[in-house]
Design a protein around this motif. Structure first.
Motif, PDB file in Angstrom:
ATOM      1  N   GLU A  77       0.827  -1.210   0.000  1.00  0.00           N
ATOM      2  CA  GLU A  77       0.000   0.000   0.000  1.00  0.00           C
ATOM      3  C   GLU A  77       0.865   1.264   0.000  1.00  0.00           C
ATOM      4  OE1 GLU A  77      -0.409  -2.564   1.909  1.00  0.00           O
ATOM      5  OE2 GLU A  77      -2.403  -3.355   1.434  1.00  0.00           O
ATOM      6  N   THR A  78       1.943   1.250   0.799  1.00  0.00           N
ATOM      7  CA  THR A  78       2.817   2.419   0.845  1.00  0.00           C
ATOM      8  C   THR A  78       3.582   2.581  -0.456  1.00  0.00           C
ATOM      9  OG1 THR A  78       3.050   2.191   3.251  1.00  0.00           O
ATOM     10  CG2 THR A  78       4.682   3.543   2.120  1.00  0.00           C
ATOM     11  N   VAL A  79       4.017   1.476  -1.047  1.00  0.00           N
ATOM     12  CA  VAL A  79       4.714   1.536  -2.335  1.00  0.00           C
ATOM     13  C   VAL A  79       3.808   2.163  -3.389  1.00  0.00           C
ATOM     14  CG1 VAL A  79       5.698   0.170  -4.218  1.00  0.00           C
ATOM     15  CG2 VAL A  79       6.264  -0.392  -1.844  1.00  0.00           C
ATOM     16  N   GLN A  84      12.503   2.544  -4.105  1.00  0.00           N
ATOM     17  CA  GLN A  84      13.447   1.496  -4.457  1.00  0.00           C
ATOM     18  C   GLN A  84      14.104   1.003  -3.172  1.00  0.00           C
ATOM     19  OE1 GLN A  84      14.560   4.150  -8.327  1.00  0.00           O
ATOM     20  NE2 GLN A  84      16.238   3.018  -7.377  1.00  0.00           N
ATOM     21  N   ASP A  85      13.584  -0.090  -2.643  1.00  0.00           N
ATOM     22  CA  ASP A  85      14.133  -0.642  -1.410  1.00  0.00           C
ATOM     23  C   ASP A  85      15.555  -1.104  -1.662  1.00  0.00           C
ATOM     24  OD1 ASP A  85      14.272  -1.422   1.180  1.00  0.00           O
ATOM     25  OD2 ASP A  85      12.798  -3.031   1.046  1.00  0.00           O
ATOM     26  N   VAL A 102       9.522  -3.143  -9.528  1.00  0.00           N
ATOM     27  CA  VAL A 102       9.638  -3.140  -8.069  1.00  0.00           C
ATOM     28  C   VAL A 102       8.612  -4.098  -7.490  1.00  0.00           C
ATOM     29  CG1 VAL A 102       9.344  -1.786  -5.964  1.00  0.00           C
ATOM     30  CG2 VAL A 102      10.538  -0.794  -7.927  1.00  0.00           C
ATOM     31  N   LYS A 103       9.089  -5.085  -6.754  1.00  0.00           N
ATOM     32  CA  LYS A 103       8.187  -5.988  -6.043  1.00  0.00           C
ATOM     33  C   LYS A 103       8.067  -5.479  -4.604  1.00  0.00           C
ATOM     34  CE  LYS A 103       9.133 -10.278  -8.611  1.00  0.00           C
ATOM     35  NZ  LYS A 103       9.448 -11.733  -8.477  1.00  0.00           N
ATOM     36  N   PRO A 104       6.917  -4.937  -4.230  1.00  0.00           N
ATOM     37  CA  PRO A 104       6.782  -4.360  -2.883  1.00  0.00           C
ATOM     38  C   PRO A 104       7.206  -5.345  -1.796  1.00  0.00           C
ATOM     39  CG  PRO A 104       4.866  -3.826  -4.205  1.00  0.00           C
ATOM     40  CD  PRO A 104       5.675  -4.810  -5.015  1.00  0.00           C
ATOM     41  N   GLY A 105       8.083  -4.894  -0.915  1.00  0.00           N
ATOM     42  CA  GLY A 105       8.580  -5.726   0.171  1.00  0.00           C
ATOM     43  C   GLY A 105       9.883  -6.427  -0.148  1.00  0.00           C
ATOM     44  N   SER A 106      10.273  -6.444  -1.430  1.00  0.00           N
ATOM     45  CA  SER A 106      11.505  -7.129  -1.807  1.00  0.00           C
ATOM     46  C   SER A 106      12.695  -6.197  -1.698  1.00  0.00           C
ATOM     47  CB  SER A 106      11.415  -7.655  -3.239  1.00  0.00           C
ATOM     48  OG  SER A 106      12.691  -8.064  -3.708  1.00  0.00           O
ATOM     49  N   MET A 107      13.855  -6.768  -1.343  1.00  0.00           N
ATOM     50  CA  MET A 107      15.103  -6.022  -1.288  1.00  0.00           C
ATOM     51  C   MET A 107      15.662  -5.768  -2.674  1.00  0.00           C
ATOM     52  SD  MET A 107      16.470  -8.541   1.673  1.00  0.00           S
ATOM     53  CE  MET A 107      18.210  -8.286   1.400  1.00  0.00           C
TER      54      MET A 107
END
Length: 541
Positions: free
Chosen positions: A334-336, A348-349, A370-375
């Motif tokens: 949701e934040t992404v 970009q984590d 970008v996969k939300p939550g992925s490094m």
């Protein structure tokens, strides 16, 4: 431009021993002072070199590269008179011109900069001063009140009036007790504004940054002058930092990222430093993004979540970021999406650590997913593996410890801790103590610290898979451990048995049946380190 093509090209450059940046003279192995590369070569420039937003005043201070260089030169001349080459010099100051002058002035004088956060209390401050053997400290009059003046190595404290962010003096030499001499900052201002940078070897340390200490006493990690140059791939392909960028890093040089990427690498890339002063305020921060017309920013996940929770309406702001970096912990989907829709770019984590740099990241490529939550994926030029307890690589999808391959000449150390150095830096791999898994596309997903893993009924559970608050493992007679959650309440919610059941059932519906918290406790605030990381060890105790 694709990730695979860049990764292979950079890996080839590493193997061939080629230098990184045409602006940095890494070919001469006898001399490299990173302050000269970051500031000295811009010393005659009237271009903006530093922007600071004062949140309380709502004003922006700007300084040219030439003004910053002159201020740094005065610090260098003062330090050459009162300290020795290689001495550690600390700064516990708000974000202001004098702080950056101390950073560059210390480094170009051949001394070692010791970052100290303004929020440090007596224990945190004096521990670092004593452990590092710091010879000098720049701080405010308020900071003088918490300094132990009887520290054996501490010879000089330079005090700046904290009532004037632009710099001032103190009356009567400050409140410090002990043998250390206290000077007013006017003693620095009186020095000459010309200085010839001290020649240092690429392997000489320029800073001593202390780890957060989530699992024990903080340890000092020296960074060599060649260290920032090894961040070329990160600066080029992740941050995509350009000389004409309006750059804002929500971290001062009191922190590792703010020092390395927000300050040193800004200068190396020819980009103006951008930061703010004061307590983080979502409205003031987004006002700054708009007022400065920022196109490249680093915003920690906590700040993004806090802003979203504060009800920031991004449609009300004219903000269009080209790059948004976020590092330190994973972000929810949701934040992404909130950032991408309203700020122009998804966060970009990135994953890194003081001991090993930025090693797993998302990238500023137009076609990067970008996969939300992925490094993200491994930084070009780095080699990262997930290892089991025996040092073998785990299969795709399985949890393993993040390990960074180290070359013989790139191994680090802990300051004054030979045993810890041998444990962490000896061998082929630097083992981070962090656990992750890698998916079928090569993306890494953070799980937890190795010592935070909860083993319940044979399942390995990472706290990050469960928590929106904080979770730890609690001993259980039949399951080995169960997940226990510590929750803080907002608004007018009150702790109750009914709320405990409601939260537990909600988590059970969202998570696997072995993951949901079976016990919940309510706290007014979660214990955290000075850098904002949750201290699960304190919760477990």
């Amino acid at each position: 431009m694709t990730y695979d093509s860049i990764y292979n090209a950079v890996a080839d450059r590493y193997e061939s021993g080629m230098g990184w940046d045409e602006h940095v003279h890494v070919g001469d192995e006898e001399s490299l002072n990173i302050a000269e590369e970051a500031l000295g070569r811009h010393a005659d420039s009237d271009e903006t070199g530093l922007r600071i937003r004062d949140f309380e005043r709502g004003e922006t201070e700007t300084y040219t590269f030439a003004e910053l260089a002159a201020a740094a030169n005065r610090v260098s001349n003062y330090l050459v008179e009162h300290t020795e080459r290689g001495d550690r010099v600390g700064a516990m100051l708000p974000t202001q011109l004098e702080l950056y002058a101390v950073v560059f002035g210390t480094i170009q004088a051949g001394r070692i900069y010791l970052p100290l956060a303004p929020v440090f209390g007596p224990d945190a401050l004096n521990y670092r001063l004593e452990d590092s053997g710091a010879a000098a400290l720049f701080t405010t009059t308020e900071g003088c009140e918490v300094v132990d003046g009887d520290l054996p190595a501490l010879e000089r404290v330079i005090a700046i009036d904290d009532g004037d962010a632009g710099g001032g003096t103190i009356d009567g030499g400050g409140a410090l007790e002990g043998d250390a001499t206290v000077d007013e900052y006017d003693a620095v201002r009186a020095r000459d504004d010309e200085f010839e940078t001290v020649e240092t070897h690429p392997n000489d340390p320029y800073s001593l940054t202390y780890t957060s200490g989530t699992t024990g006493p903080p340890k000092g990690v020296p960074t060599s002058h060649r260290g920032p140059i090894e961040l070329y791939a990160y600066s080029e392909y992740v941050v995509d930092l350009r000389p004409d960028d309006v750059y804002l890093v929500a971290a001062s040089p009191s922190w590792s990222y703010g020092l390395t990427m927000g300050t040193i690498m800004s200068g190396v890339r020819g980009t103006a430093i951008g930061c703010y002063r004061g307590q983080f305020d979502p409205h003031a921060f987004f006002e700054t993004l708009e007022a400065w017309d920022v196109d490249n920013a680093m915003i920690p996940p906590t700040a993004l979540r806090q802003s979203r929770a504060a009800g920031i309406d991004l449609e009300a702001w004219d903000i269009d970021l080209r790059v948004l970096i976020s590092a330190g912990e994973s972000l929810d989907e949701e934040t992404v999406n909130w950032c991408e829709d309203g700020l122009g770019a998804p966060p970009q984590d990135a994953y890194g650590l003081t001991e090993g740099g930025m090693v797993v990241c998302n990238y500023a490529f137009d076609d990067w997913d970008v996969k939300p939550g992925s490094m993200g994926k491994v930084t070009p030029g780095e080699e990262v593996a997930l290892l089991d307890d025996d040092g073998n690589e785990v299969d795709q999808g399985e949890v393993g410890e993040i390990a960074i391959r180290r070359d013989e000449d790139a191994r680090g150390s802990y300051w004054g801790r030979p045993e810890a150095t041998l444990e962490t830096f000896t061998g082929l791999w630097l083992r981070t103590g962090d656990l992750a898994r890698r998916d079928e596309d090569g993306y890494f997903w953070y799980v937890s610290r190795a010592d935070d893993v909860i083993i319940s009924s044979g399942y390995r559970i990472g706290p990050a898979e469960v928590e929106e608050a904080a979770v730890v493992g609690e001993d259980h007679e039949t399951r080995g451990q169960i997940v226990k959650a510590y929750v803080t309440l907002v608004g007018d919610h009150e702790p109750s048995g009914e709320l405990e059941v409601e939260l537990s059932e909600f988590a059970r519906a969202e998570l696997s049946k072995h993951e949901y918290p079976r016990e919940i406790a309510f706290l007014d605030a979660l214990p955290k380190t000075a850098s904002g990381k949750i201290k699960r060890s304190a919760l477990a105790e």
